[in-house]
Design an enzyme around this catalytic site. Structure first.
Site, mmCIF file in Angstrom:
data_model
loop_
_atom_site.group_PDB
_atom_site.id
_atom_site.type_symbol
_atom_site.label_atom_id
_atom_site.label_comp_id
_atom_site.label_asym_id
_atom_site.label_seq_id
_atom_site.Cartn_x
_atom_site.Cartn_y
_atom_site.Cartn_z
ATOM 1 N N ASP A 128 7.363 -10.632 -6.434
ATOM 2 C CA ASP A 128 5.958 -11.105 -6.916
ATOM 3 C C ASP A 128 5.705 -12.539 -6.795
ATOM 4 O OD1 ASP A 128 3.428 -9.635 -8.869
ATOM 5 O OD2 ASP A 128 3.353 -11.909 -8.291
ATOM 6 N N THR A 170 -6.419 1.808 -2.055
ATOM 7 C CA THR A 170 -7.696 1.961 -2.847
ATOM 8 C C THR A 170 -8.526 2.723 -2.176
ATOM 9 O OG1 THR A 170 -9.588 0.720 -3.831
ATOM 10 C CG2 THR A 170 -8.453 -0.259 -1.882
ATOM 11 N N ASP A 171 -9.591 3.388 -3.089
ATOM 12 C CA ASP A 171 -10.681 4.430 -2.593
ATOM 13 C C ASP A 171 -11.753 3.685 -1.711
ATOM 14 O OD1 ASP A 171 -11.735 3.259 -4.967
ATOM 15 O OD2 ASP A 171 -12.301 4.984 -5.578
ATOM 16 N N GLU A 172 -11.850 1.993 -2.037
ATOM 17 C CA GLU A 172 -12.801 1.395 -1.699
ATOM 18 C C GLU A 172 -12.692 1.190 -0.090
ATOM 19 O OE1 GLU A 172 -13.320 -2.479 -3.225
ATOM 20 O OE2 GLU A 172 -13.022 -1.795 -5.296
ATOM 21 N N LYS A 210 -7.714 -4.267 2.955
ATOM 22 C CA LYS A 210 -7.022 -3.006 2.396
ATOM 23 C C LYS A 210 -6.823 -1.858 3.435
ATOM 24 C CE LYS A 210 -4.817 -2.489 -0.850
ATOM 25 N NZ LYS A 210 -3.542 -2.649 -1.311
ATOM 26 N N PHE A 262 2.808 -2.694 -4.248
ATOM 27 C CA PHE A 262 1.462 -2.802 -4.972
ATOM 28 C C PHE A 262 0.791 -4.374 -4.441
ATOM 29 C CE2 PHE A 262 3.895 0.059 -7.671
ATOM 30 C CZ PHE A 262 2.839 0.722 -8.309
ATOM 31 N N TYR A 268 -11.981 -7.663 0.777
ATOM 32 C CA TYR A 268 -10.883 -7.168 0.103
ATOM 33 C C TYR A 268 -10.881 -5.869 0.777
ATOM 34 C CZ TYR A 268 -8.637 -4.236 -3.314
ATOM 35 O OH TYR A 268 -7.793 -3.276 -3.828
ATOM 36 N N ASN A 322 -8.776 1.820 -11.656
ATOM 37 C CA ASN A 322 -7.701 1.752 -12.954
ATOM 38 C C ASN A 322 -8.275 0.998 -14.169
ATOM 39 O OD1 ASN A 322 -4.318 2.177 -11.647
ATOM 40 N ND2 ASN A 322 -6.276 2.680 -10.761
ATOM 41 N N GLN A 352 -15.303 -7.415 -20.034
ATOM 42 C CA GLN A 352 -16.128 -7.138 -21.170
ATOM 43 C C GLN A 352 -15.690 -7.102 -22.573
ATOM 44 O OE1 GLN A 352 -18.484 -8.045 -19.540
ATOM 45 N NE2 GLN A 352 -18.864 -7.180 -17.943
HETATM 46 P P1 NAD Z 1 -3.421 -7.452 -9.482
HETATM 47 O O1 NAD Z 1 -4.172 -8.514 -8.736
HETATM 48 O O2 NAD Z 1 -3.334 -7.203 -10.852
HETATM 49 O O3 NAD Z 1 -1.901 -7.768 -9.081
HETATM 50 C C1 NAD Z 1 -1.532 -7.993 -7.841
HETATM 51 C C2 NAD Z 1 -0.259 -8.418 -7.926
HETATM 52 O O4 NAD Z 1 0.341 -8.939 -6.639
HETATM 53 C C3 NAD Z 1 0.148 -9.910 -8.601
HETATM 54 O O5 NAD Z 1 1.230 -9.936 -9.647
HETATM 55 C C4 NAD Z 1 0.089 -10.922 -7.834
HETATM 56 O O6 NAD Z 1 0.804 -12.021 -7.936
HETATM 57 C C5 NAD Z 1 0.915 -10.237 -6.722
HETATM 58 N N1 NAD Z 1 0.720 -10.929 -5.431
HETATM 59 C C6 NAD Z 1 -0.482 -11.472 -4.815
HETATM 60 N N2 NAD Z 1 -0.040 -11.836 -3.652
HETATM 61 C C7 NAD Z 1 1.319 -11.741 -3.387
HETATM 62 C C8 NAD Z 1 1.985 -11.994 -2.194
HETATM 63 N N3 NAD Z 1 1.645 -12.593 -1.035
HETATM 64 N N4 NAD Z 1 3.307 -11.624 -2.306
HETATM 65 C C9 NAD Z 1 3.827 -11.063 -3.606
HETATM 66 N N5 NAD Z 1 3.063 -10.750 -4.504
HETATM 67 C C10 NAD Z 1 1.887 -11.051 -4.258
HETATM 68 O O7 NAD Z 1 -3.707 -6.063 -8.741
HETATM 69 P P2 NAD Z 1 -3.720 -4.525 -9.251
HETATM 70 O O8 NAD Z 1 -4.981 -4.124 -10.032
HETATM 71 O O9 NAD Z 1 -2.469 -4.521 -10.090
HETATM 72 O O10 NAD Z 1 -3.584 -3.779 -7.822
HETATM 73 C C11 NAD Z 1 -2.225 -3.315 -7.330
HETATM 74 C C12 NAD Z 1 -2.396 -2.589 -6.263
HETATM 75 O O11 NAD Z 1 -3.232 -1.480 -6.436
HETATM 76 C C13 NAD Z 1 -3.236 -3.366 -4.901
HETATM 77 O O12 NAD Z 1 -2.599 -3.109 -3.675
HETATM 78 C C14 NAD Z 1 -4.606 -2.770 -4.906
HETATM 79 O O13 NAD Z 1 -5.120 -2.784 -3.845
HETATM 80 C C15 NAD Z 1 -4.235 -1.571 -5.604
HETATM 81 N N6 NAD Z 1 -5.427 -0.724 -6.141
HETATM 82 C C16 NAD Z 1 -5.901 -1.415 -7.627
HETATM 83 C C17 NAD Z 1 -7.006 -0.456 -8.032
HETATM 84 C C18 NAD Z 1 -7.583 -1.156 -9.454
HETATM 85 O O14 NAD Z 1 -8.515 -0.428 -9.864
HETATM 86 N N7 NAD Z 1 -6.980 -2.326 -9.917
HETATM 87 C C19 NAD Z 1 -7.172 0.816 -7.741
HETATM 88 C C20 NAD Z 1 -6.835 1.348 -6.413
HETATM 89 C C21 NAD Z 1 -5.920 0.564 -5.859
HETATM 90 O O1 TDX Z 2 -18.915 -8.463 -14.968
HETATM 91 C C1 TDX Z 2 -18.884 -7.895 -14.219
HETATM 92 N N1 TDX Z 2 -19.984 -6.852 -14.271
HETATM 93 C C2 TDX Z 2 -20.117 -5.841 -13.673
HETATM 94 O O2 TDX Z 2 -21.336 -5.316 -13.634
HETATM 95 C C3 TDX Z 2 -17.833 -7.192 -13.376
HETATM 96 C C4 TDX Z 2 -16.637 -8.157 -13.349
HETATM 97 C C5 TDX Z 2 -17.937 -6.117 -12.711
HETATM 98 N N2 TDX Z 2 -18.975 -5.713 -12.512
HETATM 99 C C6 TDX Z 2 -19.220 -4.128 -11.836
HETATM 100 C C7 TDX Z 2 -18.948 -4.231 -10.499
HETATM 101 C C8 TDX Z 2 -18.405 -3.105 -10.162
HETATM 102 O O3 TDX Z 2 -19.312 -1.941 -10.032
HETATM 103 O O4 TDX Z 2 -18.365 -3.360 -12.430
HETATM 104 C C9 TDX Z 2 -17.690 -2.430 -11.593
HETATM 105 C C10 TDX Z 2 -16.167 -2.808 -11.438
HETATM 106 O O5 TDX Z 2 -15.839 -3.892 -11.068
HETATM 107 P P1 TDX Z 2 -14.300 -4.606 -10.873
HETATM 108 O O6 TDX Z 2 -13.878 -4.341 -12.251
HETATM 109 O O7 TDX Z 2 -14.523 -5.928 -10.202
HETATM 110 O O8 TDX Z 2 -13.916 -3.379 -9.995
HETATM 111 P P2 TDX Z 2 -14.192 -3.064 -8.407
HETATM 112 O O9 TDX Z 2 -14.886 -4.029 -7.642
HETATM 113 O O10 TDX Z 2 -14.917 -1.533 -8.502
HETATM 114 O O11 TDX Z 2 -12.637 -3.013 -7.479
HETATM 115 C C11 TDX Z 2 -11.616 -2.360 -8.489
HETATM 116 O O12 TDX Z 2 -11.137 -0.990 -8.137
HETATM 117 C C12 TDX Z 2 -10.777 -0.794 -6.835
HETATM 118 C C13 TDX Z 2 -10.468 -3.357 -8.305
HETATM 119 O O13 TDX Z 2 -10.665 -4.368 -8.634
HETATM 120 C C14 TDX Z 2 -9.921 -3.183 -6.968
HETATM 121 O O14 TDX Z 2 -8.500 -3.791 -6.692
HETATM 122 C C15 TDX Z 2 -9.651 -1.883 -6.559
HETATM 123 O O15 TDX Z 2 -9.470 -1.405 -5.288
#
Ligand code: NAD
Ligand code: TDX
Length: 331
Positions: A33, A120-122, A151, A77, A147, A177, A191
Site C-alpha cells: 500500500d 466497480t459497477d461505475e 477503472k 484493491f 475515476y 460498499n 454523514q
Molecule cells: P480506498 O480509497 O479506501 O483505498 C485504496 C487504498 O489503495 C488506500 O489504502 C491507498 O493508500 C491505496 N493506494 C492508492 N494508490 C496506491 C498505489 N499507487 N499503490 C499502492 N497502493 C495505493 O478505496 P476502497 O473504497 O477500499 O476501494 C478499493 C477498491 O475497490 C478500488 O479498486 C475501488 O475501485 C474498488 N471498489 C470500491 C467500491 C466502494 O464502494 N468503495 C465499490 C466497488 C469497487
Molecule cells: O456529501 C455527499 N453527499 C452526497 O449526496 C457525498 C460525499 C456524496 N453524495 C452522493 C453522491 C453519490 O450519489 O452520495 C452517493 C455516494 O457517493 P460516494 O460515497 O462518493 O460514492 P460513489 O460516487 O457512488 O462511488 C463509490 O461507489 C463506487 C465509491 O467511492 C467508488 O470507489 C466505487 O467505485
C-alpha cells in the site's frame, strides 16, 4: 497460499485482510500500500505481526516484480477511489488505476501467478431512475467520471491480458460498499461523522440518485468465493439488491441517530453525477455458493454508526482534510 493484497490499508482492502485472517488462517498475507491520504494503517492494528505490510506503490515496476514473484495470488484493491477528487485532479487516478494495474499484470504474467482484479459497477455508467434494467456482465462499459474511466481502462487491460497472454485472472465489479473503516470523504461515513459532530448532512443535487449498497464483508466474501470457485478469464458482478436513493438512505441514518428527517441541507450537485447503479448478481449466485449475509441495511447501518461513534480517533484527522477539500468546491 501466499497472497499479496494491494491497497490493503484502505477501506475494502483492510476489511478483506481482517476477514481473511479469520476465515482463511492458512493464507499468508502481504499488504502492498502506498499509504496515500486514503489509507489508515491503524485499520491493520488488529493483525499487527501476522501480516507483512510494505509501503510502496503499484506503479513501481521493480518492487511489484519482486513482490509478485514471491506470492501465489495477487488481490488488487489499490486504486485512487473517490469520484469528487478525480474531478479536481485526475492524474493520480490515471497513474495508480491504469499504470499501476499495467505494472501488476505484467509482473503476474512474467511469473505466471493468479490475479483477482477488483473493480466497480461505475464502469458501466448509469441507468435511468425508472429503468427496470440492472447491470450484468455483458452491459457495455460507458464510464462517466475520470475515476470510473480509469477503472474501466484497468478492467480492459486485465481482460486483454487474459485473452492475449493467458493471464490467470478473474475480475469483479461491485456496487457501493459501506461498513467500518471507510474514509470519511465517502457519503455514509461523511454523514455519520458529521452528525456525531453536530453538523447537518449534505445531499448533492436533489438527493434522487440511487446507489446499490452492499456491506463490505459481503463484498469480500464474494471475492474469496470467486478466487476459490470462479472461472479464469471471467468477470463477476457483485451486488446484494440494496438499491436506495440518497435521500431515503440519509433519512434512515438520521432516524438511527435520533435526528428528524429534514435535518440536512442540499448542496450543489457533483458534475456528471451518475443517476442510478443497480447490479444483477445472478452469475455470481449461479457459479458460487456466495450469498449476502447483511441483507438488512438498517442493521448494517446501525452497526456502522456504532463503529464510527466508538472510533473517533480513527477518523478525526482524515475528516478535517476531507471537509477542507469539500469546502473548496462548495460541497
Ligand atoms: P480506498 O480509497 O479506501 O483505498 C485504496 C487504498 O489503495 C488506500 O489504502 C491507498 O493508500 C491505496 N493506494 C492508492 N494508490 C496506491 C498505489 N499507487 N499503490 C499502492 N497502493 C495505493 O478505496 P476502497 O473504497 O477500499 O476501494 C478499493 C477498491 O475497490 C478500488 O479498486 C475501488 O475501485 C474498488 N471498489 C470500491 C467500491 C466502494 O464502494 N468503495 C465499490 C466497488 C469497487
Ligand atoms: O456529501 C455527499 N453527499 C452526497 O449526496 C457525498 C460525499 C456524496 N453524495 C452522493 C453522491 C453519490 O450519489 O452520495 C452517493 C455516494 O457517493 P460516494 O460515497 O462518493 O460514492 P460513489 O460516487 O457512488 O462511488 C463509490 O461507489 C463506487 C465509491 O467511492 C467508488 O470507489 C466505487 O467505485
Amino acid at each position: 497460499m501466499r497472497v499479496l493484497v494491494t491497497g490493503g490499508a484502505g477501506f475494502i482492502g483492510s476489511n478483506f485482510v481482517l476477514r481473511v485472517r479469520a476465515n482463511r488462517p492458512d493464507w499468508r498475507l502481504t499488504v502492498l500500500d502506498a499509504m496515500t491520504y486514503a489509507a489508515n494503517p491503524a485499520s491493520l492494528d488488529p493483525v499487527a505481526g501476522e501480516v507483512d505490510i510494505i509501503k510502496g506503490s503499484v506503479t513501481d515496476p521493480g518492487l511489484v516484480d519482486e513482490l509478485v514473484a514471491a506470492h501465489d495470488l495477487v488481490v488488487h484493491f489499490a486504486a485512487d477511489s473517490h469520484n469528487d477528487n478525480s474531478l479536481q485532479d485526475p492524474w493520480p487516478f490515471l497513474d495508480t488505476n491504469v499504470i499501476g494495474t499495467y505494472q501488476l499484470i505484467q509482473a503476474v504474467r512474467r511469473h505466471d501467478k493468479r490475479l483477482h482484479h477488483i473493480s466497480t459497477d461505475e464502469v458501466y455508467g448509469d441507468l435511468e431512475l425508472d429503468d427496470p434494467a440492472r447491470f450484468t456482465e455483458t452491459t457495455p462499459m460507458n464510464p462517466s467520471s475520470p475515476y470510473s474511466a480509469t477503472k474501466a481502462s484497468a478492467d480492459l487491460l486485465v481482460k486483454a491480458w487474459t485473452r492475449s497472454f493467458g493471464l490467470r485472472a478473474t475480475l469483479s465489479n461491485c456496487s457501493n460498499n459501506y461498513g467500518p473503516r471507510q474514509h470519511p470523504e465517502k457519503f455514509i461515513p461523511r454523514q455519520i461523522t458529521g452528525i456525531l459532530d453536530g453538523v447537518r448532512p449534505k445531499l448533492y443535487g436533489e438527493g434522487r440518485n440511487v446507489r446499490d449498497w452492499i456491506h463490505v464483508d459481503d463484498h469480500n466474501d464474494a471475492v474469496v468465493a470467486i478466487i476459490e470457485q470462479g472461472r479464469i478469464g471471467e468477470t463477476y458482478l457483485i451486488g446484494a439488491d440494496g438499491e436506495h436513493n440518497n435521500r431515503d438512505l440519509l433519512a434512515l441514518i438520521l432516524e438511527l441517530m435520533g435526528k428528524t428527517a429534514d435535518w440536512f441541507d442540499f448542496v450543489p450537485d457533483r458534475p456528471g453525477h451518475d443517476l442510478r447503479y443497480a447490479i444483477d448478481a445472478s452469475k455470481l449466485r449461479a457459479e458460487t455458493d456466495w450469498r449476502p449475509r447483511h441483507a438488512d441495511i438498517r442493521d448494517g447501518l446501525a452497526q456502522t454508526i456504532a463503529w464510527y461513534a466508538a472510533n473517533e480517533g480513527w477518523w478525526r484527522t482524515a475528516k478535517a482534510v476531507a471537509e477542507s477539500r469539500y469546502a473548496q468546491v462548495g460541497r
